[in-house]
Motif scaffolding. Structure first.
Motif, short mmCIF file in Angstrom:
data_model
loop_
_atom_site.label_atom_id
_atom_site.label_comp_id
_atom_site.label_asym_id
_atom_site.label_seq_id
_atom_site.Cartn_x
_atom_site.Cartn_y
_atom_site.Cartn_z
N MET A 39 -4.06 -1.44 -13.35
CA MET A 39 -2.61 -1.57 -13.18
C MET A 39 -2.24 -2.48 -12.02
N THR A 48 -2.45 -1.51 -8.87
CA THR A 48 -1.86 -0.71 -7.81
C THR A 48 -2.72 -0.85 -6.56
N ALA A 49 -2.09 -1.13 -5.42
CA ALA A 49 -2.85 -1.27 -4.18
C ALA A 49 -3.34 0.10 -3.73
N ARG A 50 -4.47 0.11 -3.03
CA ARG A 50 -5.00 1.36 -2.49
C ARG A 50 -3.97 1.97 -1.54
N SER A 51 -3.78 3.28 -1.67
CA SER A 51 -2.76 3.97 -0.89
C SER A 51 -2.92 3.74 0.61
N GLN A 80 0.83 -1.21 0.00
CA GLN A 80 0.00 0.00 0.00
C GLN A 80 0.86 1.26 0.00
N PHE A 81 2.14 1.08 0.37
CA PHE A 81 3.04 2.24 0.38
C PHE A 81 3.96 2.18 -0.84
N HIS A 82 3.36 1.92 -2.00
CA HIS A 82 4.14 1.84 -3.23
C HIS A 82 4.76 3.20 -3.52
N ILE A 121 -7.97 3.30 -13.20
CA ILE A 121 -6.69 2.83 -13.73
C ILE A 121 -5.88 2.07 -12.68
N ASP A 122 -6.10 2.39 -11.41
CA ASP A 122 -5.37 1.68 -10.35
C ASP A 122 -5.71 0.20 -10.35
#
Lengths: 185, 457
Positions: A59, A61-64, A8-10, A55-56
């Motif tokens: 892709m 991408t994990a939720r922030s 989540q901290f990408h 788009i997350d």
């Protein structure tokens, strides 16, 4: 248990060498992101002039995880705000002002609240800056229209199974109007 | 999050960007004013505002040199124009946060056209308000004593049980969080300015200002969450700030001030005056920078509706105060209110009522709330009315408990100069800002645009 995960901290990865494809509209970049994901090019990223809804997920991408920073720093701010008032007023230099109780804790609430909000907000912003890789001066701008009306797809040279010619033709096949090979200078 | 075009058509919602613009047109239209030489209209406005600011700075210098006696304040009226201006400007600032944070949480997409300028208004209004707070402390160069810091006097800490210290914390937190929220939204737009820049020096400046943002989707995902968190934090914060400002009055034991209605009454008044100020500024900005396709009549009409609602809340608060003063059976409370309405400052009271309660009633009519000249005049009336509201509250002081110490407050030329000066500073900052940063949130507007050919909506 509901707890934060590392992904989540990408963090934003510097775009130094790799392949950039430029796309003209939202649907083609969404499509391109989906296909790149399927192709397993890890560490790929998109460059967008504005956030595109959905788009997350495409892709992967994990939720922030920033809300966790807000939560913990809010608690820190709250304790700090209250503790500071209590320690200065009731311990360090007790002053009788108008006969008010020394530890009039209800009078400490407004400042405790403000300190909670202050710490939560400022540290969230600081954490955002760290994860987004800003501030950073003189970063190379890959294409000037990517902050205005065009969309970029970035596949880094470090991606798993990266072969330049293959990636270039892959990005072209996705419908990129422009493909650029970026190399570290 | 964003409504699809099909849903918008079904609901018969008007487009938030008119004129069939593409995303490239949006970038060009909004960023162009910062790249061209300022228009003569801008120069005229700037020269006037800057002149007032320079005069104001001279007057402030004179105040530093001479002390507070050059002002009209006396005993019992120990709070004069400075506190009126402070409450007025901090109230103006609140609408900016309301538009950027509360409307964001309520998913009111029309806010995107106006939130950037409203947030900037917040920042500048809070700066002006805070300067008034510092100026009225008597020895402004010791203003930092308001903050608790380890000092050589004990350390002697500030009195955390005093609402004036709550104010210090509330206003500085408010300024910091608003600044961060505002700047967060500016980063991508400043990056767009950097990427368009042809002059290398200009490019370098915007590179610094944009923090080197490139628009990575991963960074965007963090940014969207950060914006949401800051909105969620700002919402209770904005309510707390004006609540705490009202505590400055409500916590004292003065008839007319010592009432529990003050916090909601102050917050409603703040939103009311702030929205009026946003309307005033937007009407000017859309003319001067030719942004009629982005700040549409729909945006202005929505704001006028909010002015109407909050105006009636304020009117209700005035009535409630009066009723409670009578119903409490407390003769001092009763006197304070009768004196407000019919005492020596009756004119201020009636200016307040006619501007705040009567003038917004015109907005019941669609013709009125969509007419630019009408809303411009009414928004100025509301601001006059709200300044007088604070003046009326402050003038409660002229009749205190001991009739022998009753006295009138007559502002001096320096009071007036610094009142006008607050507007000078505000407009100077605002006009300068319009020149260097986009007045509309470019990236956010693009997310609410009508469907593009080949778009993803």
């Amino acid at each position: 248990m509901y707890w934060f995960k590392k992904e989540q901290f990408h963090k934003y990865e510097e775009m130094t060498s790799g392949v950039l494809g430029v796309f003209d509209n939202e649907s083609s970049i969404m499509d391109a992101a989906k296909k790149t994901k399927d192709k397993n090019y890890d560490g790929f990223d998109c460059l967008l002039p504005y956030p595109i809804h959905g788009i997350d997920e495409v892709m992967g991408t994990a939720r922030s995880g920033l809300p966790w920073i807000t939560f913990f720093m809010g608690i820190v701010g709250c304790l700090m705000g209250f503790g500071f008032q209590y320690l200065t007023h009731a311990h360090d230099w007790p002053l009788n002002i108008g006969g008010k109780a020394l530890n009039a804790w209800f009078a400490y609430i407004p400042i405790t609240f403000e300190m909670t909000v202050f710490c939560a907000g400022i540290y969230t912003f600081a954490a955002f800056c760290y994860l987004a890789g800003i501030p950073r001066l003189n970063r190379k701008v890959l294409h000037p229209d990517l902050t205005s009306h065009k969309f970029g797809l970035w596949i880094p040279a470090s991606a798993h199974g990266f072969k330049q010619d293959e990636v270039v033709s892959f990005v072209k096949s996705l419908g990129a109007t422009q493909v650029e090979v970026v190399k570290e200078n | 999050m964003a409504l699809t075009q099909a849903v918008r058509d079904k609901l018969d919602l008007p487009d938030l960007v008119t004129g069939g613009k593409s995303t490239k047109d949006v970038t060009d239209d909004i960023l162009q004013p910062t790249e061209a030489f300022p228009t003569s209209l801008w120069w005229k406005a700037f020269v006037i505002a800057a002149t007032i600011t320079v005069i104001d700075i001279c007057v402030i210098g004179y105040l530093f040199y001479e002390g507070l006696y050059i002002l009209g304040i006396n005993n019992p009226v120990s709070w004069g124009f400075f506190v009126v201006n402070f409450v007025f400007w901090i109230g103006i600032g609140h609408a900016g946060t309301l538009i950027s944070a509360v409307l964001y949480l309520f998913r009111q997409q029309w806010r995107t056209g106006i939130n950037r300028a409203a947030e900037a208004m917040t920042i500048f209004a809070v700066i002006v308000a805070a300067s008034n707070l510092i100026l009225h402390v008597g020895r402004p160069w010791l203003g930092f004593w308001l903050f608790p810091y380890p000092n050589e006097r004990g350390p002697l800490w500030v009195n955390f049980r005093s609402p004036l210290i709550w104010d210090t914390f509330a206003v500085s937190t408010y300024l910091s969080i608003s600044l961060v929220f505002w700047y967060l939204g500016l980063i991508p737009d400043l990056a767009a300015l950097r990427d368009r820049a042809t002059n290398p020096i200009r490019r370098q400046i915007y590179d610094v200002l944009s923090f080197g943002w490139v628009g990575s989707a991963k960074a965007w995902s963090h940014m969207e969450i950060t914006a949401m968190i800051l909105a969620a934090l700002s919402t209770p914060l904005v309510l707390s700030v004006h609540t705490i400002v009202s505590f400055d009055f409500a916590v004292s034991i003065l008839p007319g001030w010592h009432t529990t209605i003050f916090p909601p009454y102050f917050v409603a008044g703040a939103i009311f005056s702030g929205f009026a100020m946003v309307v005033t500024l937007m009407v000017i900005a859309r003319e001067v920078f030719n942004l009629k396709n982005y700040i549409t009549i729909k945006h202005l009409e929505n704001m006028n509706k909010i002015i109407l609602v909050t105006g009636m809340i304020v009117g209700l608060a005035y009535a409630t105060e009066f009723f409670i003063a009578w119903y409490s059976g407390n003769e001092y409370e009763g006197f304070a209110f009768i004196n407000r309405m019919m005492g020596p400052y009756w004119w201020a009271y009636w200016i307040m009522v006619s501007c705040n309660v009567i003038s917004p009633q015109f907005f019941w009519f669609k013709k009125m709330r969509t007419s630019i000249p009408v809303m411009f005049v009414l928004s100025i009336f509301v601001n006059i009315g709200m300044w007088f509201e604070r003046f009326v509250i402050m003038m409660t002081l002229h009749r205190d408990f001991l009739p022998s110490s009753w006295d009138m407050y007559s502002p001096t030329i320096f009071d007036y100069a610094m009142l006008v000066g607050t507007f000078g500073i505000f407009f100077t900052l605002f006009l300068l800002w319009c020149r260097i940063m986009p007045v509309i949130a470019v990236a956010e507007v693009k997310t609410v645009m009508p469907a593009q050919p080949g778009g993803h909506h």
